[in-house]
Motif scaffolding. Structure first.
Motif, PDB file in Angstrom:
ATOM      1  N   SER A  79       1.590   3.744  -6.068  1.00 25.18           N
ATOM      2  CA  SER A  79       1.324   5.421  -6.725  1.00 25.18           C
ATOM      3  C   SER A  79       0.050   5.527  -6.980  1.00 25.18           C
ATOM      4  CB  SER A  79       2.166   5.422  -7.868  1.00 25.18           C
ATOM      5  OG  SER A  79       1.687   4.529  -8.886  1.00 25.18           O
ATOM      6  N   SER A  80      -0.968   4.553  -6.398  1.00 24.41           N
ATOM      7  CA  SER A  80      -2.407   4.803  -6.837  1.00 24.41           C
ATOM      8  C   SER A  80      -2.981   5.574  -5.678  1.00 24.41           C
ATOM      9  CB  SER A  80      -3.079   3.548  -7.282  1.00 24.41           C
ATOM     10  OG  SER A  80      -4.461   3.713  -7.311  1.00 24.41           O
ATOM     11  N   ALA A  81      -4.198   6.277  -5.853  1.00 28.75           N
ATOM     12  CA  ALA A  81      -5.222   6.778  -4.758  1.00 28.75           C
ATOM     13  C   ALA A  81      -5.857   5.670  -4.134  1.00 28.75           C
ATOM     14  CB  ALA A  81      -5.733   8.155  -5.489  1.00 28.75           C
ATOM     15  N   SER A  82      -6.256   4.661  -4.899  1.00 38.29           N
ATOM     16  CA  SER A  82      -6.984   3.647  -4.349  1.00 38.29           C
ATOM     17  C   SER A  82      -6.228   2.340  -4.341  1.00 38.29           C
ATOM     18  CB  SER A  82      -8.149   3.757  -5.034  1.00 38.29           C
ATOM     19  OG  SER A  82      -9.102   4.570  -5.114  1.00 38.29           O
ATOM     20  N   PHE A  83      -6.250   1.566  -3.103  1.00 37.59           N
ATOM     21  CA  PHE A  83      -5.619   0.205  -3.016  1.00 37.59           C
ATOM     22  C   PHE A  83      -6.444  -0.745  -2.522  1.00 37.59           C
ATOM     23  CE2 PHE A  83      -2.938  -2.751  -1.094  1.00 37.59           C
ATOM     24  CZ  PHE A  83      -1.864  -2.845  -2.004  1.00 37.59           C
ATOM     25  N   ALA A  84      -6.758  -1.889  -3.381  1.00 42.38           N
ATOM     26  CA  ALA A  84      -7.797  -2.804  -2.914  1.00 42.38           C
ATOM     27  C   ALA A  84      -6.792  -4.173  -1.802  1.00 42.38           C
ATOM     28  CB  ALA A  84      -8.161  -3.637  -4.136  1.00 42.38           C
ATOM     29  N   VAL A  85      -7.396  -4.105  -0.839  1.00 43.94           N
ATOM     30  CA  VAL A  85      -6.895  -4.971   0.238  1.00 43.94           C
ATOM     31  C   VAL A  85      -7.670  -6.254   0.595  1.00 43.94           C
ATOM     32  CG1 VAL A  85      -6.086  -2.836   1.461  1.00 43.94           C
ATOM     33  CG2 VAL A  85      -8.182  -4.105   2.096  1.00 43.94           C
ATOM     34  N   ALA A  86      -8.653  -6.386  -0.107  1.00 40.04           N
ATOM     35  CA  ALA A  86      -9.643  -7.436   0.095  1.00 40.04           C
ATOM     36  C   ALA A  86      -9.078  -8.832  -0.405  1.00 40.04           C
ATOM     37  CB  ALA A  86     -10.992  -7.393  -0.293  1.00 40.04           C
ATOM     38  N   SER A  87      -8.054  -8.618  -1.428  1.00 39.03           N
ATOM     39  CA  SER A  87      -7.541  -9.761  -2.285  1.00 39.03           C
ATOM     40  C   SER A  87      -6.384 -10.380  -1.170  1.00 39.03           C
ATOM     41  CB  SER A  87      -7.218  -9.485  -3.517  1.00 39.03           C
ATOM     42  OG  SER A  87      -6.099  -8.693  -3.434  1.00 39.03           O
ATOM     43  N   PHE A  88      -5.853  -9.788  -0.231  1.00 42.64           N
ATOM     44  CA  PHE A  88      -4.837 -10.140   0.464  1.00 42.64           C
ATOM     45  C   PHE A  88      -5.409 -11.193   1.640  1.00 42.64           C
ATOM     46  CE2 PHE A  88      -3.065  -6.685  -1.157  1.00 42.64           C
ATOM     47  CZ  PHE A  88      -1.516  -6.738  -1.148  1.00 42.64           C
ATOM     48  N   PRO A  89      -5.060 -12.303   1.765  1.00 46.47           N
ATOM     49  CA  PRO A  89      -5.808 -13.108   2.680  1.00 46.47           C
ATOM     50  C   PRO A  89      -5.758 -12.812   4.126  1.00 46.47           C
ATOM     51  CG  PRO A  89      -4.332 -14.468   1.439  1.00 46.47           C
ATOM     52  CD  PRO A  89      -3.957 -13.173   1.103  1.00 46.47           C
ATOM     53  N   GLU A  90      -4.563 -12.047   4.539  1.00 41.95           N
ATOM     54  CA  GLU A  90      -4.580 -11.482   5.899  1.00 41.95           C
ATOM     55  C   GLU A  90      -5.128 -10.123   5.936  1.00 41.95           C
ATOM     56  OE1 GLU A  90      -1.517 -10.895   3.180  1.00 41.95           O
ATOM     57  OE2 GLU A  90      -1.922 -12.727   4.010  1.00 41.95           O
ATOM     58  N   LEU A 105       0.850  -1.194   0.114  1.00 44.13           N
ATOM     59  CA  LEU A 105       0.020  -0.012  -0.004  1.00 44.13           C
ATOM     60  C   LEU A 105       0.864   1.297   0.056  1.00 44.13           C
ATOM     61  CD1 LEU A 105      -2.408   1.778   0.343  1.00 44.13           C
ATOM     62  CD2 LEU A 105      -2.332   1.166   2.882  1.00 44.13           C
ATOM     63  N   ASN A 106       1.514   1.238   0.981  1.00 43.22           N
ATOM     64  CA  ASN A 106       2.760   2.459   1.065  1.00 43.22           C
ATOM     65  C   ASN A 106       3.551   2.735  -0.244  1.00 43.22           C
ATOM     66  OD1 ASN A 106       1.909   3.201   3.575  1.00 43.22           O
ATOM     67  ND2 ASN A 106       3.244   1.903   4.647  1.00 43.22           N
ATOM     68  N   ASN A 107       3.814   1.621  -0.903  1.00 45.38           N
ATOM     69  CA  ASN A 107       4.814   1.663  -2.218  1.00 45.38           C
ATOM     70  C   ASN A 107       3.768   2.032  -3.332  1.00 45.38           C
ATOM     71  OD1 ASN A 107       7.210   1.365  -0.958  1.00 45.38           O
ATOM     72  ND2 ASN A 107       7.268  -0.622  -1.260  1.00 45.38           N
ATOM     73  N   ILE A 155       1.228   4.928   5.803  1.00 45.88           N
ATOM     74  CA  ILE A 155       0.726   4.646   7.066  1.00 45.88           C
ATOM     75  C   ILE A 155       1.727   3.785   7.800  1.00 45.88           C
ATOM     76  CG2 ILE A 155      -1.452   5.332   6.971  1.00 45.88           C
ATOM     77  CD1 ILE A 155      -2.440   2.584   6.394  1.00 45.88           C
ATOM     78  N   ASP A 156       1.750   3.743   9.128  1.00 46.65           N
ATOM     79  CA  ASP A 156       2.449   2.877  10.021  1.00 46.65           C
ATOM     80  C   ASP A 156       1.805   2.252  11.130  1.00 46.65           C
ATOM     81  OD1 ASP A 156       4.404   1.747  11.530  1.00 46.65           O
ATOM     82  OD2 ASP A 156       5.629   3.445  11.808  1.00 46.65           O
ATOM     83  N   PHE A 157       1.516   1.097  11.393  1.00 51.33           N
ATOM     84  CA  PHE A 157       0.703   0.635  12.502  1.00 51.33           C
ATOM     85  C   PHE A 157       1.516   0.124  13.478  1.00 51.33           C
ATOM     86  CE2 PHE A 157      -2.852  -0.620   9.350  1.00 51.33           C
ATOM     87  CZ  PHE A 157      -3.345   0.529   9.439  1.00 51.33           C
ATOM     88  N   ASN A 158       2.798   0.724  13.548  1.00 48.99           N
ATOM     89  CA  ASN A 158       3.770   0.056  14.788  1.00 48.99           C
ATOM     90  C   ASN A 158       3.222   0.417  15.961  1.00 48.99           C
ATOM     91  OD1 ASN A 158       5.603  -0.984  12.743  1.00 48.99           O
ATOM     92  ND2 ASN A 158       7.476   0.108  13.307  1.00 48.99           N
ATOM     93  N   ALA A 159       2.524   1.592  16.270  1.00 44.50           N
ATOM     94  CA  ALA A 159       2.036   2.115  17.418  1.00 44.50           C
ATOM     95  C   ALA A 159       1.228   1.209  18.189  1.00 44.50           C
ATOM     96  CB  ALA A 159       2.102   3.581  17.565  1.00 44.50           C
ATOM     97  N   LEU A 160       0.623   0.453  17.346  1.00 43.28           N
ATOM     98  CA  LEU A 160      -0.712  -0.419  17.789  1.00 43.28           C
ATOM     99  C   LEU A 160      -0.687  -1.790  17.288  1.00 43.28           C
ATOM    100  CD1 LEU A 160      -2.818  -0.898  15.174  1.00 43.28           C
ATOM    101  CD2 LEU A 160      -3.614   1.425  15.990  1.00 43.28           C
ATOM    102  N   ALA A 161       0.009  -2.187  16.202  1.00 38.23           N
ATOM    103  CA  ALA A 161       0.019  -3.390  15.781  1.00 38.23           C
ATOM    104  C   ALA A 161       0.545  -4.699  16.832  1.00 38.23           C
ATOM    105  CB  ALA A 161       0.913  -3.656  14.385  1.00 38.23           C
TER     106      ALA A 161
END
Length: 351
Positions: A86-97, A82-84, A176-182
């Motif tokens: 260059s698109s304004a929209s990024f689909a995450v539903a296809s990721f198993p996790e 996601l961070n890498n 984004i970075d979830f290190n502060a809660l992941a």
């Protein structure tokens, strides 16, 4: 340049264990398993009839899958892609996790809104600039560069949104970075796994964030030692600020006294103020948060380091529905003092 890089942790007052799976002798069927994950260590103590070796294997697999969602250090993880992008929209539903990512995004948005932006996962570009991810900060901070980066760290709904399996960004350069809660969330994930195995008494600790359910091997509340703030690497790790007793609660500690850079006599701590773009300048050394879910304990501990002690206490008093309890250690003219929110004393072991 002098650089210090030490990781803050909440010390666990349990027992020594020389193997990855250890049976405790105080009460039958209590086991401890230990391992490595997320660049740190974990320790789990539980009571049950399950084969502890199989439990450890399952936990290791679970945490490996978790990293595929939320680890910024893995090039193939969902969050890295996601961070890498260059698109304004990024689909995450296809990721198993993707469910792990979704939960962190939703909790991050919740705490961001509750704290008026003191907690902000979109601060990633600034954390990266200051060098706290790659340990490569080797120049004096440039105010103009910081000002440019501040444009990227808006986590409001207008700038960052997650709907129907798609993350939308108004600026594709934002990250984004979830290190502060992941890490806190991964504690909850492991706890959920144990409960689905029928385990009712357990302690899960990953990198100092932890959750305790039921009773310990002595059939008492779990006892957790909280380290005294110090930047002396030779200090005794068993010299505790206080001992917390926990049953069906989670705990996280955040602080600035061990993770910092020192350049020309100026100390730069790792908690970034998302308003100024600079490390938060507070006399607050550490805050320990106790609440129901570890993901929230982790997130609020970070937010309170940005907000400072007085604003944090006011926030907690104004949100009794959140069931947050906090213990603060602060510096007043070189003297380390403590303050706690009302009701925290019930969690402190009385000698």
């Amino acid at each position: 340049m002098t650089k210090n890089w030490l990781v803050l942790f909440a010390a666990i007052t349990l027992w020594s264990c020389n193997s990855e799976v250890d049976r405790q002798e105080s009460v039958a069927d209590y086991y401890q398993i230990v391992g490595e994950a997320q660049g740190t260590t974990y320790a789990i103590t539980f009571q049950g009839n399950q084969n502890p070796t199989k439990v450890k294997s399952s936990v290791d697999s679970l945490l490996a899958v978790y990293d595929l969602a939320n680890s910024i250090y893995k090039p193939t993880s969902l969050i890295t892609q996601l961070n890498n992008s260059s698109s304004a929209s990024f689909a995450v539903a296809s990721f198993p996790e993707h469910a792990y990512f979704k939960t962190c995004f939703e909790v991050a948005k919740d705490v961001y809104q509750l704290t008026n932006g003191a907690f902000n996962p979109a601060v990633y570009p600034l954390v990266n600039y200051w060098g706290f991810h790659k340990e490569n900060f080797n120049h004096s901070p440039d105010s103009s560069e910081i000002k440019e980066l501040l444009v990227l760290i808006d986590f409001s709904d207008e700038s960052f949104n997650f709907k129907e399996g798609v993350v939308s960004r108004s600026n594709p350069e934002a990250k984004i970075d979830f290190n502060a809660l992941a890490q806190g969330h991964s504690v909850d994930v492991v706890g959920d796994y144990l409960e689905h195995q029928g385990i009712e008494n357990y302690m899960v600790e990953i990198g100092g964030e932890l959750s305790c359910k039921g009773k310990n091997p002595n059939q008492q509340s779990w006892k957790i030692g909280i380290e005294k703030p110090t930047d002396d690497p030779t200090s005794d790790p068993n010299d505790f600020q206080m001992i917390a007793t926990l049953t069906n609660k989670s705990l996280a500690t955040s602080g600035n006294y061990r993770k910092f850079y020192e350049i020309d006599g100026q100390r730069y701590a790792h908690t970034i103020d998302p308003v100024s773009g600079y490390p938060a300048r507070q006399n607050l050394l550490s805050v320990t948060v106790i609440t129901d879910e570890c993901v929230y304990a982790d997130a609020f501990a970070t937010a309170f380091m940005v907000m400072g002690m007085e604003k944090s206490i006011t926030f907690i008093e104004q949100h009794p529905d959140l069931s947050i309890h906090a213990y603060f250690v602060y510096d007043e003219n070189g003297q380390y003092l403590t303050k706690m929110t009302e009701g925290f004393e019930k969690f402190i072991l009385q000698n």
